[in-house]
Design an enzyme around this catalytic site. Structure first.
Site, PDB file in Angstrom:
ATOM      1  N   LYS A   1      75.790  -1.085  19.999  1.00  0.00           N
ATOM      2  CA  LYS A   1      74.816  -0.869  20.446  1.00  0.00           C
ATOM      3  C   LYS A   1      73.476  -0.473  19.059  1.00  0.00           C
ATOM      4  O   LYS A   1      72.646  -1.171  19.722  1.00  0.00           O
ATOM      5  CB  LYS A   1      74.887   1.150  20.667  1.00  0.00           C
ATOM      6  CG  LYS A   1      75.398   0.741  21.757  1.00  0.00           C
ATOM      7  CD  LYS A   1      75.220   2.133  23.209  1.00  0.00           C
ATOM      8  CE  LYS A   1      76.872   1.928  23.654  1.00  0.00           C
ATOM      9  NZ  LYS A   1      76.994   3.121  24.534  1.00  0.00           N
TER      10      LYS A   1
ATOM     11  N   ASP B   1      72.373   2.780  30.313  1.00  0.00           N
ATOM     12  CA  ASP B   1      73.243   3.822  30.307  1.00  0.00           C
ATOM     13  C   ASP B   1      72.900   4.961  31.077  1.00  0.00           C
ATOM     14  O   ASP B   1      73.390   6.322  31.064  1.00  0.00           O
ATOM     15  CB  ASP B   1      73.774   4.379  28.194  1.00  0.00           C
ATOM     16  CG  ASP B   1      74.388   3.226  27.943  1.00  0.00           C
ATOM     17  OD1 ASP B   1      75.355   3.292  28.718  1.00  0.00           O
ATOM     18  OD2 ASP B   1      74.546   3.613  27.364  1.00  0.00           O
TER      19      ASP B   1
END
Ligand code: ATR
Length: 274
Positions: free
Chosen positions: A66, A102
């Site tokens: 990420k 997220d």
């Protein structure tokens, strides 16, 4: 040719994302395929370049890439810039757009699926790693009464709180600093359970009616949710809903269509229990 998407990670074989996005695509009649791609630990950027050259339109990014994806992006959403990490990439016109869904996934799971409003709540976020950082700005956008970040290494929690204190008051500290405090919502963003460790949570932490939320999930009750129930949490929820909601948010980024998430979540829950 259907539009091509993939999730990149290492490991990736057990990712649920291909099944989730296949369900979304079917239910919204989107002409697309979504694959799982294993990228070498030191070869994320070349793997993405190859994917784009092959016509890839977008990608999800999971552990441990990420931050690589954050660096690769040529343009970032505000929420990705704040998170310092990217879990969703979109490729168009030579541009690599990086987003992070997220936090939105967590907030949507709590507010919509669980029906728990965050406005005016006292929130405790446990952990100060990447998982924690990714959800702070979206949580603050819901206007809680307070947000406290507790971490084993207290200085990391203090630093993380400072990074977001321009949005709203956020405080950080150690688990010991929690003594005498109570919260309406406790979110576990630590990886302690992976090491089989429980968290040193002082008694009295759960206010009446408190919700315990574990960003982890698994078959049955997670170690954190078991501990929370024993310490007085009124309700518990694991992170399977967040997984589905972050995927739906990514799907929306790519396709501008919002898929129904409830059937997909129910299906995953049944498979996990089976
Ligand atoms: P992630 O990207 O999943 O957040 P990470 O950046 O490695 O992963 O962060 C892991 C988090 O879990 C950290 O907050 C870590 O605490 P430290 O910063 O003190 O290392 C927390 N964690 C991991 N194992 C733990 C344990 N046994 N007890 C308490 N916290 C733990």
């Amino acid at each position: 040719m259907p539009d091509l998407y993939a999730v990149f990670g290492n490991p990736i074989a057990h990712s649920k994302s291909p099944a989730i996005h296949a369900s979304f695509a079917a239910s919204t009649s989107q002409d697309m395929v979504y694959e799982a791609r294993l990228a070498p630990l030191d070869g994320f950027a070349p793997a993405i370049a190859e994917f784009v050259a092959a016509g890839g339109k977008g990608a999800n990014v999971t552990v441990p890439f990420k931050e690589d994806a954050f660096r690769l992006a040529t343009r970032l959403s505000d929420r990705a810039a704040r998170a310092g990490a990217v879990n969703t990439l979109a490729f168009a016109d030579g541009e690599v757009f990086g987003d992070n869904t997220d936090g939105a996934g967590l907030v949507r799971d709590i507010t919509l699926n669980l029906g728990y409003s965050l406005n005016g709540r006292r929130i405790l976020l446990l952990g100060a790693g990447g998982a924690s950082r990714g959800v702070i700005a979206p949580l603050l956008a819901e206007k809680p009464a307070a947000l406290f970040i507790a971490n084993r290494s207290a200085e990391k929690a203090v630093k993380l709180a400072e990074d977001f204190s321009d949005i709203a008051p956020v405080n950080g500290g150690s688990f010991a600093d929690l003594a005498g405090k109570s919260f309406d919502l406790l979110i576990n963003a630590t990886s302690a359970s992976l090491a089989g460790a429980s968290l040193p949570l002082p008694p009295g932490l759960f206010a009446p009616g408190a919700l315990a939320y574990d960003m982890m999930y698994g078959k049955g009750e997670t170690p954190f949710l078991l501990q929370a129930r024993e310490q007085g949490a009124a309700r518990g929820a694991d992170g399977l809903g967040m997984l589905v909601e972050q995927a739906a948010e990514a799907f929306f980024v790519w396709r501008a269509v919002r898929p129904q998430t409830a059937p997909v979540l129910a299906d995953l829950r049944a498979k996990l229990a089976g």
